[in-house]
Structure formats: structure tokens, C-alpha cells
Design a protein around this motif. Structure first.
Motif, PDB file in Angstrom:
ATOM      1  N   MET A 121      -4.212   1.740  -7.517  1.00 36.83           N
ATOM      2  CA  MET A 121      -5.034   2.508  -6.580  1.00 36.83           C
ATOM      3  C   MET A 121      -4.757   3.985  -6.806  1.00 36.83           C
ATOM      4  O   MET A 121      -4.071   4.351  -7.757  1.00 36.83           O
ATOM      5  N   ASN A 122      -5.278   4.835  -5.932  1.00 41.01           N
ATOM      6  CA  ASN A 122      -5.149   6.278  -6.136  1.00 41.01           C
ATOM      7  C   ASN A 122      -4.232   6.890  -5.074  1.00 41.01           C
ATOM      8  O   ASN A 122      -3.098   6.449  -4.928  1.00 41.01           O
ATOM      9  N   GLU A 123      -4.695   7.833  -4.325  1.00 42.34           N
ATOM     10  CA  GLU A 123      -3.876   8.573  -3.358  1.00 42.34           C
ATOM     11  C   GLU A 123      -3.942   7.882  -1.993  1.00 42.34           C
ATOM     12  O   GLU A 123      -4.547   8.389  -1.045  1.00 42.34           O
ATOM     13  N   VAL A 124      -3.293   6.729  -1.891  1.00 47.93           N
ATOM     14  CA  VAL A 124      -3.358   5.921  -0.679  1.00 47.93           C
ATOM     15  C   VAL A 124      -2.193   6.274   0.243  1.00 47.93           C
ATOM     16  O   VAL A 124      -1.037   6.292  -0.183  1.00 47.93           O
ATOM     17  N   PHE A 125      -2.519   6.564   1.513  1.00 43.80           N
ATOM     18  CA  PHE A 125      -1.508   6.888   2.521  1.00 43.80           C
ATOM     19  C   PHE A 125      -2.190   6.825   3.880  1.00 43.80           C
ATOM     20  O   PHE A 125      -3.271   6.235   4.010  1.00 43.80           O
ATOM     21  N   ASP A 126      -1.587   7.419   4.917  1.00 38.62           N
ATOM     22  CA  ASP A 126      -2.143   7.303   6.264  1.00 38.62           C
ATOM     23  C   ASP A 126      -3.186   8.367   6.581  1.00 38.62           C
ATOM     24  O   ASP A 126      -3.750   8.387   7.679  1.00 38.62           O
ATOM     25  N   GLY A 127      -3.449   9.269   5.628  1.00 37.34           N
ATOM     26  CA  GLY A 127      -4.454  10.303   5.846  1.00 37.34           C
ATOM     27  C   GLY A 127      -3.962  11.539   6.555  1.00 37.34           C
ATOM     28  O   GLY A 127      -4.726  12.486   6.762  1.00 37.34           O
ATOM     29  N   LYS A 128      -2.678  11.575   6.908  1.00 32.68           N
ATOM     30  CA  LYS A 128      -2.189  12.744   7.648  1.00 32.68           C
ATOM     31  C   LYS A 128      -0.798  13.212   7.237  1.00 32.68           C
ATOM     32  O   LYS A 128      -0.471  14.379   7.403  1.00 32.68           O
ATOM     33  N   THR A 129       0.044  12.352   6.690  1.00 29.12           N
ATOM     34  CA  THR A 129       1.404  12.744   6.326  1.00 29.12           C
ATOM     35  C   THR A 129       1.415  13.266   4.899  1.00 29.12           C
ATOM     36  O   THR A 129       1.599  12.509   3.951  1.00 29.12           O
ATOM     37  N   TYR A 130       1.196  14.582   4.752  1.00 30.52           N
ATOM     38  CA  TYR A 130       1.108  15.179   3.427  1.00 30.52           C
ATOM     39  C   TYR A 130       2.454  15.677   2.913  1.00 30.52           C
ATOM     40  O   TYR A 130       2.659  15.804   1.727  1.00 30.52           O
ATOM     41  N   TRP A 134       3.449   6.839  -2.059  1.00 32.82           N
ATOM     42  CA  TRP A 134       2.724   7.435  -0.930  1.00 32.82           C
ATOM     43  C   TRP A 134       1.938   8.677  -1.376  1.00 32.82           C
ATOM     44  O   TRP A 134       2.498   9.704  -1.714  1.00 32.82           O
ATOM     45  N   ASN A 135       0.614   8.541  -1.429  1.00 35.30           N
ATOM     46  CA  ASN A 135      -0.262   9.663  -1.778  1.00 35.30           C
ATOM     47  C   ASN A 135       0.086  10.270  -3.133  1.00 35.30           C
ATOM     48  O   ASN A 135      -0.178  11.448  -3.373  1.00 35.30           O
ATOM     49  N   THR A 136       0.686   9.489  -4.021  1.00 37.06           N
ATOM     50  CA  THR A 136       1.155   9.943  -5.344  1.00 37.06           C
ATOM     51  C   THR A 136       2.027  11.198  -5.244  1.00 37.06           C
ATOM     52  O   THR A 136       2.069  12.011  -6.156  1.00 37.06           O
ATOM     53  N   ASN A 137       2.733  11.332  -4.142  1.00 37.92           N
ATOM     54  CA  ASN A 137       3.585  12.495  -3.895  1.00 37.92           C
ATOM     55  C   ASN A 137       4.948  12.290  -4.549  1.00 37.92           C
ATOM     56  O   ASN A 137       5.573  11.235  -4.395  1.00 37.92           O
ATOM     57  N   ILE A 138       5.408  13.278  -5.288  1.00 35.70           N
ATOM     58  CA  ILE A 138       6.665  13.143  -6.027  1.00 35.70           C
ATOM     59  C   ILE A 138       7.850  12.953  -5.093  1.00 35.70           C
ATOM     60  O   ILE A 138       8.683  12.056  -5.296  1.00 35.70           O
ATOM     61  N   ASP A 139       7.958  13.764  -4.043  1.00 30.27           N
ATOM     62  CA  ASP A 139       9.107  13.659  -3.141  1.00 30.27           C
ATOM     63  C   ASP A 139       9.162  12.293  -2.467  1.00 30.27           C
ATOM     64  O   ASP A 139      10.217  11.657  -2.387  1.00 30.27           O
ATOM     65  N   TYR A 140       8.014  11.816  -1.994  1.00 28.54           N
ATOM     66  CA  TYR A 140       7.973  10.540  -1.286  1.00 28.54           C
ATOM     67  C   TYR A 140       8.154   9.350  -2.234  1.00 28.54           C
ATOM     68  O   TYR A 140       8.506   8.249  -1.800  1.00 28.54           O
ATOM     69  N   THR A 141       7.883   9.551  -3.518  1.00 34.41           N
ATOM     70  CA  THR A 141       8.038   8.470  -4.495  1.00 34.41           C
ATOM     71  C   THR A 141       9.450   8.440  -5.077  1.00 34.41           C
ATOM     72  O   THR A 141      10.066   7.376  -5.199  1.00 34.41           O
ATOM     73  N   ALA A 142       9.974   9.615  -5.422  1.00 35.16           N
ATOM     74  CA  ALA A 142      11.314   9.690  -6.011  1.00 35.16           C
ATOM     75  C   ALA A 142      12.421   9.604  -4.971  1.00 35.16           C
ATOM     76  O   ALA A 142      13.580   9.393  -5.319  1.00 35.16           O
ATOM     77  N   GLY A 143      12.053   9.764  -3.694  1.00 41.39           N
ATOM     78  CA  GLY A 143      13.066   9.730  -2.648  1.00 41.39           C
ATOM     79  C   GLY A 143      13.812  11.036  -2.505  1.00 41.39           C
ATOM     80  O   GLY A 143      14.981  11.053  -2.082  1.00 41.39           O
ATOM     81  N   ASN A 144      13.145  12.145  -2.858  1.00 40.20           N
ATOM     82  CA  ASN A 144      13.775  13.455  -2.712  1.00 40.20           C
ATOM     83  C   ASN A 144      13.899  13.841  -1.231  1.00 40.20           C
ATOM     84  O   ASN A 144      13.135  13.372  -0.385  1.00 40.20           O
ATOM     85  N   ASN A 145      14.856  14.711  -0.944  1.00 40.20           N
ATOM     86  CA  ASN A 145      15.025  15.287   0.404  1.00 40.20           C
ATOM     87  C   ASN A 145      15.257  14.226   1.480  1.00 40.20           C
ATOM     88  O   ASN A 145      14.922  14.426   2.654  1.00 40.20           O
TER      89      ASN A 145
END
Length: 556
Positions: free
Chosen positions: A196-205, A246-257
Motif C-alpha cells: 500500500m502507500n501512505e496509510v495511517f490515521d489521517g492526522k498523526t503526521y 506508518w505513513n511511510t514516515n522514517i521516524d515511525y518506521t525505524a523507531g527513532n525518538n
């Protein structure tokens, strides 16, 4: 190859493979899909697939375009996709194409959720445009999971992990992917599925922890995707599969921060032909940092990097940030044998606001690509045919050559191969793209027929791929004789050892190139220094046989 000897050899190899697969299947009882894999499927590991994919390009705002949930490739202003466009992309130097596809109202009702047959045939036709050119193709489900209500209606966007009825979504998702996977089951390793593509809840960027229940729903969808594709068998049991967080976001995927939530799917149903030490899962992320430079149209930052005017650039998202983001994906996934794809990156054209904008877009782009290469990530430019466009799709002209140059310079996979004796370079005669075209030496002119990519295929063996033709350097007829000539031919798979070369370091920056099939060495015949002199193989001379020694000079 075109002679009987090669065909006979390939037939024997195919028979041996079938026998091997049948024997393993009989003894283990768990690899029925292996026997159905096609002979041309190459089992690339993560390092090899990343190298082979090179720099990529998105066919954006085309098959993913729609009006009120009805997909139409011309709905968002782009013309009908043609093979000529794909050939233009390849000629620009790209090795991979990502094809985003939206299905929405082309999917029928429960319980079968059948995809409109004419639409799926059109998707296949476009995939074939690229696949037949030898390009890697990433195929996904795109805007079905988008939260935007313009121009779509909310009911059309069904792939939503925050919706109440997840069981229905999962059933539909599974059945749609079954149909896609079965359509392309016999395609070789050049086809990659992305769930899929940028799938998430539509608000947590960014900046807060994603809802872990919703993230768990994304993980479940990714697991369904892997299981569904694998169980269709054939090549699908071993092909690379691309998984977004999550939304193809690096931080949310790699577990940063301190962010948590992403769980890699298990891959228990893959073919037993895949070595147990290797993976067949890729991770998908996108990169559009800094936001005000990359995505905000007609305002915000117009410059980027150390040479930019501080008043015209973002305070964040500069070189150190890029380095940190890409390194985190390397540390989290690449070091564990997974491949990573930056499925989208790009910076919007603001040259109307700042005449130097395109210069800085090219600087940013080269930095993205070179940093991606440093950390073994595959970069895929987002081209929407408009303000991110590199190619005018209506007249097939390059509109942003500077950015393309930045991409190709950043990926840096091309070399001129210089003979130590003559100073001349390996050259495909007459810019030919034909199988069997002669490879000789010639004075370097900068032509793509004189530029070569080195693809590591394991065991210290390399394929030498011509930039102009996409064909590989080989010794004709699988000859083991002194004096057999070099030519180019289409890639024949990892069993084509006459197309593979070992690099042997002889010092002072020079290498001998030893053919993996014959054990003979690439040389310029007769110690010639003339343009057009024949290149072929010969037994190894001594350390002073400079006509058998070559320098690999990167193309910048």
C-alpha cells in the motif's frame, strides 16, 4: 546468445533445475511452489537487488488518478501512458519505475471483490511497457488508503486502518491482492509488489506517538499482504515484497525518538529456494524534508544546503538531518539483510519565486541520492507530470536535466573502462542496442555506449551493463578459446557465467577482468592502440601485459 551450444547449455540447466526442485519437493513436501518458478527468475539478495535497481522514477498521477473514485489515467491532467514515455525514462538513466495504482470503484462488491478485467489488463499493459525494457517495476495499491476527500468521496477510500470494520477491509485487501498477484505470478525478479502507500490515521503526521491500535491494524494488513502473495506460488513465493510503515514516515518506521509500533511481517510461506540466511522483504519510506522546501508551493524555502542564502532556506532538514534519517534506516534494517526503498522523494518547482530554485533542487536531489547510495537505499523520484515533473509527458522532452544529472551523479554507478596499454575505453560499436553487437575500444567521447555499470552478482562476479543498450558484456558462444571476441547480449540470468567477470586487483588502480565461464582474460588484441580495435579474451600473460589490464573510472 544465438547459437546451438548456448541453447543446449541452457536447456540442460533448466532440466537440472527442474530435477533439483522436484527432488527437494519430494523429500521435504513443502516447496510445491518452487517447481513452478520460471527459469529466468534470479535470486538476488538485498545487496544485489539494491544495486540492480539503481535510481528510480515514479509514474505518478496516472494510474493512481481518479475522479469521484473512478480511476482514470488522464483525470489529473496527464496524457495516456505510452511505451515511448517509459523508454524516455529508461534513456534518462533510470533503472526502476514505481507504478502507483488506484482501484477504488474498479473493485466489485463482496464477497469476491473482483477487479474490473479491462482495468486490470490496462495495469498489466503499462507494467509490461517497463518490464519489457528490463526495468525494475514496483507495483502498489495507492490512493485506496488515502484520507483526502478531494477529489474522492470518503466511501471510496476503503483501505483505512482507523475504520471500524477491519474484518471487511482485511477480506477485501486479501482478495484484491490475490487477483493482482495471480496476474503477475510468472514475472521474474524485476517485478516488486508494494502492499500500500501512505496509510495511517489521517492526522498523526509527526511529533506524537501514533495510535498503537491503528498501527497494529497496518501491521496486520502488511502480514495479510505477504501471506496472500506468497501463497499464490510460482515466482511470487520468492519475489521481493515492499512493506510501508506508518505513513511511510522514517521516524515511525525505524523507531527513532522512542516511537514504537512498526512490526515486520513474518515470511514463513516463502519458497524454500530462498537461502535461509537471506530476506525477501523490503521496507518502504518516503522523504520530503525539509517540508517548506520540498512540499509547500509558491511560498516557503526556495533554497537548500550549505551554499544557500540563509534567508531563503529552512532552519531544519539540512545535510545532518538527511544523514541521520537515512542512517537510521540502514542501522535498523539494512544491517539485518532487509532492503530499503525510498519510494518517493522530491522537491516542488518554485522557480517562479526564485530563479535559482532549480539549482538548489538539483543540489538537494544529488544529496538525497548520494546519501541513499551511501546507506544502500534505493531512491525513487516522485514525478507527477507537473510541478515535480522531470519529463514533459505530452511531447516527451526532458524539462529538468539538471535534476536528472544530480540523480545520475549521485547514484554514481557508471564507469568508463580504460585499457592500460592504449588509454582507450570499452565501446559498443555504433551505439548499437542489438544482441551480438561488437564491443571494441575507442577514444572516450562521453557517449553512453562507452559507460558501464558493474552489478555484483555474488562470488566476486560482476555483470558489466552498457548504459546505452542495457545489454551485458559477454564472450560469444560460451567459447573457452583464445581469441574469442567480446559482444553484448541481453541478461541471461545468474547461470550465464559467460556474462560474468571477476575483478582481479593488480595494483596501481588497475584490474584484470577474468571471464567466469572460460577463465580467460579480457584484452585488446594485438596490443593495438587504434580506435575500433577488437576486444576479446585470451589466456593470462604476465604482469606487464598492460593490454589485459583495465581502470574503472567513475562517471561524475
Amino acid at each position: 546468445m544465438s547459437n546451438f551450444t548456448f541453447k543446449s547449455c541452457k536447456l540442460l540447466m533448466m532440466i537440472a533445475l527442474v530435477f533439483m526442485f522436484t527432488t527437494v519437493s519430494t523429500s521435504l513436501g513443502s516447496v510445491a511452489s518452487a517447481a513452478n518458478m520460471t527459469w529466468d527468475f534470479t535470486q538476488y539478495n538485498a545487496t544485489q537487488i539494491t544495486s540492480a535497481m539503481g535510481a528510480g522514477w515514479n509514474l505518478g498521477n496516472a494510474l493512481d488518478a481518479n475522479i469521484n473514485g473512478v480511476p482514470s489515467e488522464t483525470a489529473w491532467g496527464n496524457p495516456v501512458i505510452t511505451k515511448a514515455l517509459i523508454q524516455k525514462v529508461k534513456a534518462a538513466g533510470f533503472k526502476s519505475i514505481r507504478i502507483p495504482v488506484t482501484y477504488m470503484k474498479k473493485i466489485g462488491s463482496a464477497p469476491n471483490y473482483s477487479i474490473d478485467s479491462a482495468y486490470l489488463a490496462r495495469v498489466k499493459e503499462v507494467v509490461d511497457y517497463a518490464y519489457s525494457e528490463g526495468l525494475f517495476v514496483i507495483l502498489n495499491i495507492h490512493h485506496d488508503g488515502a484520507h483526502s476527500t478531494t477529489p474522492n468521496t470518503p466511501s471510496d477510500n476503503w483501505l483505512l486502518p482507523n475504520a471500524s470494520d477491519q474484518n471487511t477491509i482485511r477480506d477485501k485487501f486479501k482478495k484484491v491482492w490475490q487477483q493482482i498477484a495471480n496476474t503477475f505470478v510468472d514475472y521474474n525478479e524485476h517485478l516488486i509488489f508494494e502492499s500500500m502507500n501512505e496509510v495511517f490515521d489521517g492526522k498523526t503526521y509527526g511529533g506524537t506517538q501514533p495510535d498503537l491500535t491503528i498501527y497494529s491494524n497496518i501491521n496486520t494488513l502488511n502480514q495479510i499482504f505477504v501471506d496472500t502473495v506468497r501463497l499464490t506460488g510460482g515466482n511470487n513465493a520468492a519475489r521481493w515484497l515492499l512493506i510501508p510503515g506508518w505513513n511511510t514516515n522514517i521516524d515511525y518506521t525505524a523507531g527513532n525518538n522512542g516511537y514504537t509500533g512498526f512490526v515486520l511481517p513474518t515470511d514463513y510461506n516463502r519458497s524454500s529456494t530462498v537461502p535461509s540466511s537471506e530476506k525477501r522483504i523490503m521496507i518502504s519510506v518516503h522523504y520530503y524534508d525539509p517540508y517548506f522546501f520540498c512540499l509547500v508551493e509558491n511560498e516557503g524555502a526556495t533554497q537548500w544546503g550549505a551554499t544557500a542564502d540563509p534567508a531563503k532556506k529552512d532552519s531544519g532538514g539540512q545535510e545532518a538531518h538527511m544523514e541521520s534519517q537515512f542512517k537510521s534506516m540502514y542501522d535498523k534494517f539494512v544491517t539485518r539483510g532487509y532492503a530499503v526503498v525510498i519510494g518517493e522523494y522530491g522537491a516542488i518547482d518554485k522557480s517562479a519565486n526564485d530563479s535559482s530554485n532549480n539549482t538548489y533542487r538539483a543540489i538537494w536531489t544529488k544529496a538525497v541520492v548520494s546519501t541513499a547510495k551511501k546507506y544502500s537505499l534505493v531512491p525513487v523520484w516522485w514525478d507527477n507530470g507537473a510541478n515535480f515533473g522531470l519529463i514533459n509527458r505530452h511531447n516527451l522532452t526532458i524539462t529538468q536535466q539538471g535534476i536528472i544529472d544530480g540523480i545520475m551523479s549521485g547514484i554514481g554507478n557508471y564507469y568508463r573502462i580504460v585499457n592500460r596499454n592504449s588509454g582507450k575505453v570499452l565501446d559498443v560499436n555504433g551505439y548499437s542496442t542489438a544482441d551480438g553487437a561488437a564491443v571494441n575500444q575507442y577514444t572516450y567521447s562521453g557517449g553512453y555506449n562507452q559507460q558501464w555499470e558493474l552489478l555484483n552478482v555474488g562470488l566476486n562476479n560482476y555483470e558489466l551493463i552498457n548504459r546505452n543498450s542495457g545489454k551485458v558484456l559477454e564472450i560469444g558462444g560460451w567459447s573457452s578459446s583464445d581469441g574469442a571476441t567480446a559482444q553484448q547480449w541481453a541478461h541471461s540470468g545468474l547461470g550465464g557465467y559467460n556474462q560474468q567477470w571477476q575483478k582481479i586487483d593488480v595494483g596501481d588502480g588497475y584490474f584484470e577482468l577474468k571471464n567466469a565461464a572460460s577463465g580467460k582474460y579480457l584484452e585488446v588484441f594485438g596490443w593495438s592502440t587504434n580506435d575500433g580495435a577488437t576486444v576479446g579474451q585470451w589466456s593470462l600473460g604476465n604482469q606487464y601485459n598492460f593490454n589485459q589490464q583495465w581502470q574503472l573510472v567513475p562517471i561524475n
